[in-house]
Design an enzyme around this catalytic site. Structure first.
Site, PDB file in Angstrom:
ATOM      1  N   ASP A  37      47.350 -34.172 -37.969  1.00  0.00           N
ATOM      2  CA  ASP A  37      47.231 -35.323 -38.881  1.00  0.00           C
ATOM      3  C   ASP A  37      47.076 -34.969 -40.355  1.00  0.00           C
ATOM      4  OD1 ASP A  37      47.438 -36.977 -36.754  1.00  0.00           O
ATOM      5  OD2 ASP A  37      45.300 -37.446 -36.610  1.00  0.00           O
ATOM      6  N   HIS A 241      50.431  -7.913 -51.828  1.00  0.00           N
ATOM      7  CA  HIS A 241      50.315  -9.354 -51.567  1.00  0.00           C
ATOM      8  C   HIS A 241      48.937  -9.685 -50.994  1.00  0.00           C
ATOM      9  CE1 HIS A 241      54.981  -9.691 -51.415  1.00  0.00           C
ATOM     10  NE2 HIS A 241      54.520  -9.694 -52.631  1.00  0.00           N
ATOM     11  N   ASP A 258      46.702 -11.814 -60.052  1.00  0.00           N
ATOM     12  CA  ASP A 258      48.061 -12.312 -60.219  1.00  0.00           C
ATOM     13  C   ASP A 258      47.986 -13.806 -59.934  1.00  0.00           C
ATOM     14  OD1 ASP A 258      50.751 -12.939 -60.120  1.00  0.00           O
ATOM     15  OD2 ASP A 258      51.313 -11.178 -58.945  1.00  0.00           O
ATOM     16  N   ASP A 269      53.737 -17.071 -64.134  1.00  0.00           N
ATOM     17  CA  ASP A 269      53.415 -15.945 -63.239  1.00  0.00           C
ATOM     18  C   ASP A 269      52.840 -14.808 -64.092  1.00  0.00           C
ATOM     19  OD1 ASP A 269      53.361 -14.070 -61.233  1.00  0.00           O
ATOM     20  OD2 ASP A 269      55.531 -13.956 -60.953  1.00  0.00           O
ATOM     21  N   HIS A 348      57.467  -1.423 -56.304  1.00  0.00           N
ATOM     22  CA  HIS A 348      58.193  -2.705 -56.405  1.00  0.00           C
ATOM     23  C   HIS A 348      59.063  -2.704 -57.655  1.00  0.00           C
ATOM     24  CE1 HIS A 348      55.393  -4.138 -59.532  1.00  0.00           C
ATOM     25  NE2 HIS A 348      54.404  -3.724 -58.769  1.00  0.00           N
ATOM     26  N   HIS A 352      61.523 -10.434 -61.784  1.00  0.00           N
ATOM     27  CA  HIS A 352      62.394 -11.370 -61.058  1.00  0.00           C
ATOM     28  C   HIS A 352      62.650 -12.559 -61.969  1.00  0.00           C
ATOM     29  CE1 HIS A 352      58.620 -13.614 -60.459  1.00  0.00           C
ATOM     30  NE2 HIS A 352      58.078 -12.470 -60.135  1.00  0.00           N
ATOM     31  N   HIS A 359      59.946 -16.880 -57.548  1.00  0.00           N
ATOM     32  CA  HIS A 359      61.061 -15.951 -57.464  1.00  0.00           C
ATOM     33  C   HIS A 359      62.296 -16.832 -57.552  1.00  0.00           C
ATOM     34  CE1 HIS A 359      58.524 -12.626 -55.322  1.00  0.00           C
ATOM     35  NE2 HIS A 359      58.079 -12.955 -56.505  1.00  0.00           N
ATOM     36  N   GLU A 382      56.774  -6.864 -64.917  1.00  0.00           N
ATOM     37  CA  GLU A 382      55.517  -6.607 -64.230  1.00  0.00           C
ATOM     38  C   GLU A 382      55.433  -5.235 -63.567  1.00  0.00           C
ATOM     39  OE1 GLU A 382      55.107  -8.888 -60.540  1.00  0.00           O
ATOM     40  OE2 GLU A 382      56.904 -10.012 -61.071  1.00  0.00           O
ATOM     41  N   TYR A 386      49.776   1.956 -58.429  1.00  0.00           N
ATOM     42  CA  TYR A 386      48.800   1.721 -57.356  1.00  0.00           C
ATOM     43  C   TYR A 386      48.540   3.057 -56.673  1.00  0.00           C
ATOM     44  CZ  TYR A 386      51.173  -2.660 -58.343  1.00  0.00           C
ATOM     45  OH  TYR A 386      51.751  -3.722 -58.997  1.00  0.00           O
ATOM     46  N   ARG A 404      48.423  -3.761 -62.446  1.00  0.00           N
ATOM     47  CA  ARG A 404      49.711  -4.385 -62.745  1.00  0.00           C
ATOM     48  C   ARG A 404      49.502  -5.263 -63.966  1.00  0.00           C
ATOM     49  NH1 ARG A 404      50.904  -6.270 -58.186  1.00  0.00           N
ATOM     50  NH2 ARG A 404      50.354  -8.478 -58.248  1.00  0.00           N
ATOM     51  N   GLU A 406      51.637  -8.296 -65.988  1.00  0.00           N
ATOM     52  CA  GLU A 406      52.835  -9.135 -65.816  1.00  0.00           C
ATOM     53  C   GLU A 406      52.885 -10.247 -66.849  1.00  0.00           C
ATOM     54  OE1 GLU A 406      52.945 -11.375 -62.105  1.00  0.00           O
ATOM     55  OE2 GLU A 406      55.119 -11.624 -62.307  1.00  0.00           O
TER      56      GLU A 406
HETATM   57  N1  GLY Z   1      53.206 -13.561 -58.036  1.00  0.00           N
HETATM   58  C1  GLY Z   1      54.374 -13.147 -57.427  1.00  0.00           C
HETATM   59  C2  GLY Z   1      55.039 -12.102 -58.195  1.00  0.00           C
HETATM   60  O1  GLY Z   1      54.487 -11.583 -59.133  1.00  0.00           O
HETATM   61  O2  GLY Z   1      56.163 -11.795 -57.938  1.00  0.00           O
HETATM   62 MN    MN Z   2      56.044 -11.965 -60.548  1.00  0.00          MN
HETATM   63 MN    MN Z   3      52.875 -12.374 -60.236  1.00  0.00          MN
END
Ligand code: GLY
Ligand code: MN
Ligand code: MN
Length: 446
Positions: A37, A241, A258, A269, A348, A352, A359, A382, A386, A404, A406
């Site tokens: 519900d 993540h 983040d 972001d 990474h 993006h 994304h 970004e 690490y 990081r 960004e």
């Molecule tokens: N927060 C998702 C990224 O940085 O791609």
């Molecule tokens: Mn990002």
């Molecule tokens: Mn991010």
């Protein structure tokens, strides 16, 4: 905000690119259950919203260039007094026409009856096949309904075309109005990062720091984050993540956050990494400054004429060189880059596309080559480093550090504009901001 005129311009621009005798079918998002519900907060499908500005579930937009009785047909829920008392306002068919500029509107319940008639005789159907299996099946059923009638003269479509090709190319280039919304979203998120830096104390829990972001987003007019916020203290920063956000923030650790808000369907972001107690240690500072140098180099590479991968290549170069300098990697820098030996530390990509989706849509390669950057595109930059807790190849003093940084960057005619500059990123600026917040808190206590 995006005006009705702009939504109209988008539909017209799409229809101008469609083949003659064609039809585009764009379904809305559906409500999704979170538990019995209880639904997740509704979020319209970005493609659907981009073309309609209509934020109700159970709707289908149909574009038929050249249709005499109107090119834009919207199927949506009917008004319903009792349902509206329980669940809120519905535009209904009258609202679809009056408030959302549909040329023609029908109840969603009549879709099976009406849509085959609209498809019939069209040679090409534009539709994002494969995204929604249930709707895919219905599209096939409508086509089969027409096929079943070929002997009475019905003409089924000969061709299906993935709508994404046209639509996502449009979404990749942001208009003035879109940029204004994205700037505001970026500003709100930057403000939230400032607030978090000012509030952060050892002993707080990650979710308590997260609450500072949520408070600031909502206070400033954004009801939801654009994605699940990552608040990782200490080695949690090395989980890309990380989502638990439930550990205590320890004196002497860094915290990586983040977090970005969504405003009027546009994402921001931002990642910042800062010391929980307000002061970087020597090792943290060394890694931090290296990531920042890589980020500056990558941002500098964001300009028209450069291709998509230029910023990443710039970041990799700085990081590989820096890791060697710090003794975390050994060998010839060019060889380390070629062999991707930096990947245990930087696994990474550097960014993006950013837009209605975090994304965002848009091709990164065209004809097998990295795409050239052009004015109006928005991307994130970004880079990160690490160092895993179990990385035995490095001295213990480096382990568990994750950084990081960004920002959101708009490609302009001449170069770029950083949309998220409202939050500091120089280590000394962050320390100064956190120290002044501490002083204010101290004075208020005394
Ligand atoms: N927060 C998702 C990224 O940085 O791609
Ligand atoms: Mn990002
Ligand atoms: Mn991010």
């Amino acid at each position: 905000m995006i005006s009705r005129k702009e939504f109209l311009r988008r539909r017209q621009a799409l229809m101008e690119q469609m083949e003659p005798e064609s039809i585009a079918i764009i379904p809305s998002a559906r409500d999704r259950l979170r538990n019995r519900d209880v639904e997740y907060p509704f979020r319209q499908d970005s493609d659907f919203f981009y073309l309609t500005g209509f934020d109700e579930p159970d709707a289908v937009a149909v574009l038929i260039p050249g249709r005499e009785h109107g090119e834009y047909v919207l199927f949506c829920r009917e008004r319903h007094r009792e349902q509206e008392i329980w669940n809120g306002y519905r535009a209904g068919q009258e609202g679809a026409i009056k408030q959302f500029d549909a040329d023609d509107a029908f109840p969603i319940a009549d879709l099976d009856e009406i849509l085959p008639g609209l498809i019939e005789g069209k040679s090409r159907v534009y539709y994002a096949m494969g995204r929604n299996p249930e709707f895919d099946r219905r599209v096939m059923e409508w086509v089969n309904t027409i096929r079943a009638k070929v002997r009475s003269g019905a003409v089924p479509p000969g061709e299906f075309f993935v709508l994404d090709h046209l639509l996502h190319e449009m979404r990749l280039f942001k208009s003035k109005a879109e940029i204004a919304v994205m700037e505001r979203a970026a500003e709100i998120s930057a403000g939230a990062h400032v607030r978090a830096m000012q509030s952060c104390r050892p002993g707080m829990y990650e979710y308590q720091l997260e609450a500072e972001y949520l408070h600031e987003f909502t206070r400033a007019g954004s009801r939801l984050p654009a994605y699940s916020s990552i608040v990782g203290g200490g080695a949690n920063a090395c989980i890309l993540h990380y989502r638990e956000n439930n550990a205590e923030l320890k004196d002497g650790d860094l915290v990586l956050v983040d977090a970005g808000c969504e405003l009027a369907y546009y994402a921001s972001d931002i990642t910042r990494t800062f010391p929980v107690n307000g002061r970087f240690s020597a090792e943290q500072r060394a890694i931090y400054d290296l990531v920042l140098e890589a980020q500056y180099a990558a941002i500098k590479a964001v300009k028209p004429g450069n291709h998509w991968n230029h910023p990443h290549e710039a970041a990799v170069k700085v990081i590989a060189r820096g890791l060697v300098k710090l003794g975390l990697l050994n060998g010839d820098v060019d060889t380390l880059i070629k062999e991707e030996s930096y990947r245990p530390f930087f696994m990474h990509r550097t960014g993006h596309w950013l837009g209605m989706d975090v994304h965002d849509v848009g091709d990164y390669k065209i004809g097998g080559e990295w795409r050239v950057l052009e004015a109006g595109m928005v991307l994130t930059v970004e880079p990160g480093i690490y160092i895993a807790l179990d990385n035995e190849d490095v001295e213990a003093r480096w382990r568990g550090i994750g950084v990081r940084i960004e920002d959101d960057v708009l490609v302009t005619g001449r170069g770029h504009k950083v949309l998220t500059s409202g939050v500091p990123k120089e280590a000394s600026e962050i320390e100064a901001l956190m120290a002044s917040a501490k002083n204010i808190a101290h004075n208020q206590r005394c």
